[in-house]
Design an enzyme around this catalytic site. Structure first.
Site, PDB file in Angstrom:
ATOM      1  CE1 TYR A  21      35.764  51.397  36.210  1.00  0.00           C
ATOM      2  CE2 TYR A  21      33.912  52.296  37.426  1.00  0.00           C
ATOM      3  CZ  TYR A  21      34.506  51.247  36.761  1.00  0.00           C
ATOM      4  OH  TYR A  21      33.851  50.047  36.656  1.00  0.00           O
TER       5      TYR A  21
HETATM    6  P1  NAP Z   1      36.333  42.749  41.146  1.00  0.00           P
HETATM    7  O1  NAP Z   1      35.323  41.944  41.875  1.00  0.00           O
HETATM    8  O2  NAP Z   1      37.138  43.752  41.870  1.00  0.00           O
HETATM    9  O3  NAP Z   1      37.316  41.767  40.343  1.00  0.00           O
HETATM   10  C1  NAP Z   1      38.306  42.319  39.523  1.00  0.00           C
HETATM   11  C2  NAP Z   1      39.013  41.214  38.751  1.00  0.00           C
HETATM   12  O4  NAP Z   1      39.983  41.815  37.873  1.00  0.00           O
HETATM   13  C3  NAP Z   1      39.771  40.277  39.668  1.00  0.00           C
HETATM   14  O5  NAP Z   1      39.787  38.991  39.079  1.00  0.00           O
HETATM   15  C4  NAP Z   1      41.170  40.880  39.673  1.00  0.00           C
HETATM   16  O6  NAP Z   1      42.123  39.914  40.043  1.00  0.00           O
HETATM   17  C5  NAP Z   1      41.276  41.292  38.205  1.00  0.00           C
HETATM   18  N1  NAP Z   1      42.280  42.334  37.938  1.00  0.00           N
HETATM   19  C6  NAP Z   1      42.363  43.571  38.459  1.00  0.00           C
HETATM   20  N2  NAP Z   1      43.456  44.196  37.985  1.00  0.00           N
HETATM   21  C7  NAP Z   1      44.079  43.323  37.148  1.00  0.00           C
HETATM   22  C8  NAP Z   1      45.277  43.371  36.385  1.00  0.00           C
HETATM   23  N3  NAP Z   1      46.069  44.464  36.360  1.00  0.00           N
HETATM   24  N4  NAP Z   1      45.610  42.292  35.630  1.00  0.00           N
HETATM   25  C9  NAP Z   1      44.823  41.179  35.645  1.00  0.00           C
HETATM   26  N5  NAP Z   1      43.685  41.078  36.345  1.00  0.00           N
HETATM   27  C10 NAP Z   1      43.337  42.140  37.108  1.00  0.00           C
HETATM   28  O7  NAP Z   1      35.650  43.568  39.902  1.00  0.00           O
HETATM   29  P2  NAP Z   1      34.198  43.477  39.242  1.00  0.00           P
HETATM   30  O8  NAP Z   1      33.281  44.347  40.027  1.00  0.00           O
HETATM   31  O9  NAP Z   1      33.836  42.085  38.971  1.00  0.00           O
HETATM   32  O10 NAP Z   1      34.506  44.264  37.881  1.00  0.00           O
HETATM   33  C11 NAP Z   1      34.919  43.577  36.704  1.00  0.00           C
HETATM   34  C12 NAP Z   1      34.756  44.518  35.520  1.00  0.00           C
HETATM   35  O11 NAP Z   1      33.409  44.983  35.502  1.00  0.00           O
HETATM   36  C13 NAP Z   1      35.636  45.765  35.591  1.00  0.00           C
HETATM   37  O12 NAP Z   1      36.071  46.093  34.278  1.00  0.00           O
HETATM   38  C14 NAP Z   1      34.710  46.835  36.111  1.00  0.00           C
HETATM   39  O13 NAP Z   1      35.092  48.118  35.680  1.00  0.00           O
HETATM   40  C15 NAP Z   1      33.410  46.396  35.480  1.00  0.00           C
HETATM   41  N6  NAP Z   1      32.201  46.840  36.131  1.00  0.00           N
HETATM   42  C16 NAP Z   1      31.887  46.522  37.419  1.00  0.00           C
HETATM   43  C17 NAP Z   1      30.670  46.968  37.950  1.00  0.00           C
HETATM   44  C18 NAP Z   1      30.219  46.702  39.357  1.00  0.00           C
HETATM   45  O14 NAP Z   1      29.235  47.328  39.768  1.00  0.00           O
HETATM   46  N7  NAP Z   1      30.854  45.802  40.090  1.00  0.00           N
HETATM   47  C19 NAP Z   1      29.818  47.726  37.183  1.00  0.00           C
HETATM   48  C20 NAP Z   1      30.177  48.016  35.888  1.00  0.00           C
HETATM   49  C21 NAP Z   1      31.365  47.567  35.366  1.00  0.00           C
HETATM   50  P3  NAP Z   1      43.610  40.299  40.620  1.00  0.00           P
HETATM   51  O15 NAP Z   1      43.427  41.467  41.548  1.00  0.00           O
HETATM   52  O16 NAP Z   1      44.113  39.057  41.265  1.00  0.00           O
HETATM   53  O17 NAP Z   1      44.424  40.656  39.420  1.00  0.00           O
END
Ligand code: NAP
Length: 265
Positions: A159
């Site tokens: 990651y």
């Molecule tokens: P989340 O709640 O798990 O949501 C992930 C989103 O991405 C969902 O809408 C999911 O929908 C979509 N997704 C996943 N795989 C996909 C694919 N192959 N094609 C299209 N859509 C896809 O994630 P989150 O925590 O909001 O994270 C969003 C971003 O922020 C990511 O890039 C993550 O690395 C980053 N981030 C998160 C955090 C944290 O602490 N939460 C911190 C830093 C960075 P489907 O599964 O329906 O496709």
């Protein structure tokens, strides 16, 4: 806030949940027309309903699409641009973060994380590039992370590598996009409670909070506001940069130094 982007057209990937849904929420408030992208149509419908509850007049489309699929992404981007009268803003936010120690980590899992998190940034930008170019201006915002670019965490070697790869891509892409007056920047959230992170439990949460100078986990609204700024006209002269939204999480040299209150001996 940032009403300069009223009437613009955007795509937000990973918009059915978590950070992406709130990025969409932040963008519709000043009047941006948006296509929400994820794979699950049911989750996209829920996200649209959620946003419309607060912004009944919002112009929101949904598009089921896998960000790893080059042809599907091109069709999705072109469809969004057709329906919304062009494309000004791309938020490439979709990502996955399975946690697996190197000993147990398979090449298949490594590649899967790199494809969804890193290669997808390239695919999204490549698909979108002609549209802002036709406008003579545009904004691209990638969602990276502190793990990899600034910190490390056990189980997130793949990651972290994928989140660094996004930034390497961003810096060279910025030079090519600048010719068309298109900027590309990244937000690096700290640990934000979302559906995706929910399984990590209260022990993990407390340990993370103890290492954050502001003493709390971040909010998805905080990340979304940083994206909103980078998407705005006010950010027109910022490109190839990263904003950490992390409550100072990467700053302390050690947990012990955080306990120091400033008193003399
Ligand atoms: P989340 O709640 O798990 O949501 C992930 C989103 O991405 C969902 O809408 C999911 O929908 C979509 N997704 C996943 N795989 C996909 C694919 N192959 N094609 C299209 N859509 C896809 O994630 P989150 O925590 O909001 O994270 C969003 C971003 O922020 C990511 O890039 C993550 O690395 C980053 N981030 C998160 C955090 C944290 O602490 N939460 C911190 C830093 C960075 P489907 O599964 O329906 O496709």
């Amino acid at each position: 806030m940032f009403h300069s982007i009223a009437g613009k057209s955007a795509i937000v990937t990973g918009a059915s949940k978590g950070i992406g849904r709130d990025i969409a929420h932040a963008l519709v408030a000043p009047g941006v027309r948006i296509t929400l992208v994820a794979r699950s149509t049911a989750d996209l419908e829920k996200a649209r309903t959620h946003i419309l509850a607060a912004h009944p007049d919002a112009a929101l489309r949904i598009a089921s699409c896998d960000v790893a699929d080059r042809d599907a992404m091109q069709a999705m981007v072109d469809g969004a641009a057709d329906a919304q009268g062009g494309l000004d803003i791309l938020c490439a936010n979709a990502g996955i973060y399975p946690q697996t120690a190197i000993e147990a980590l398979s090449v298949t899992e490594w590649d899967g994380v790199m494809v969804v998190n890193a290669r997808s940034s390239f695919i999204a930008v490549k698909a979108a590039q002609p549209h802002p170019r036709a406008r003579g201006q545009g904004r691209i915002i990638l969602t990276s992370f502190i793990t990899g670019p600034a910190t490390g965490l056990q189980g997130w070697s793949h990651y972290g590598a994928s989140k660094v790869a996004q930034l390497g891509f961003m810096r060279s892409a910025a030079l090519e996009l600048a010719r068309d007056n298109v900027t590309i920047n990244a937000v690096l959230p700290g640990n934000i409670p979302t559906e995706g992170l929910g399984g990590n439990g209260s022990e993990y949460r407390e340990a993370v909070e103890a290492a954050i100078p502001l003493g709390r986990l971040g909010t998805i609204e905080g990340v979304a506001n940083a994206v909103l700024f980078l998407a705005s006209n006010e950010a027109a002269y910022i490109t190839a940069q990263q904003i950490i939204v992390g409550g100072g999480q990467i700053v302390p040299e050690s947990l012990e130094t955080m306990a120091w209150s400033g008193g003399g001996s």
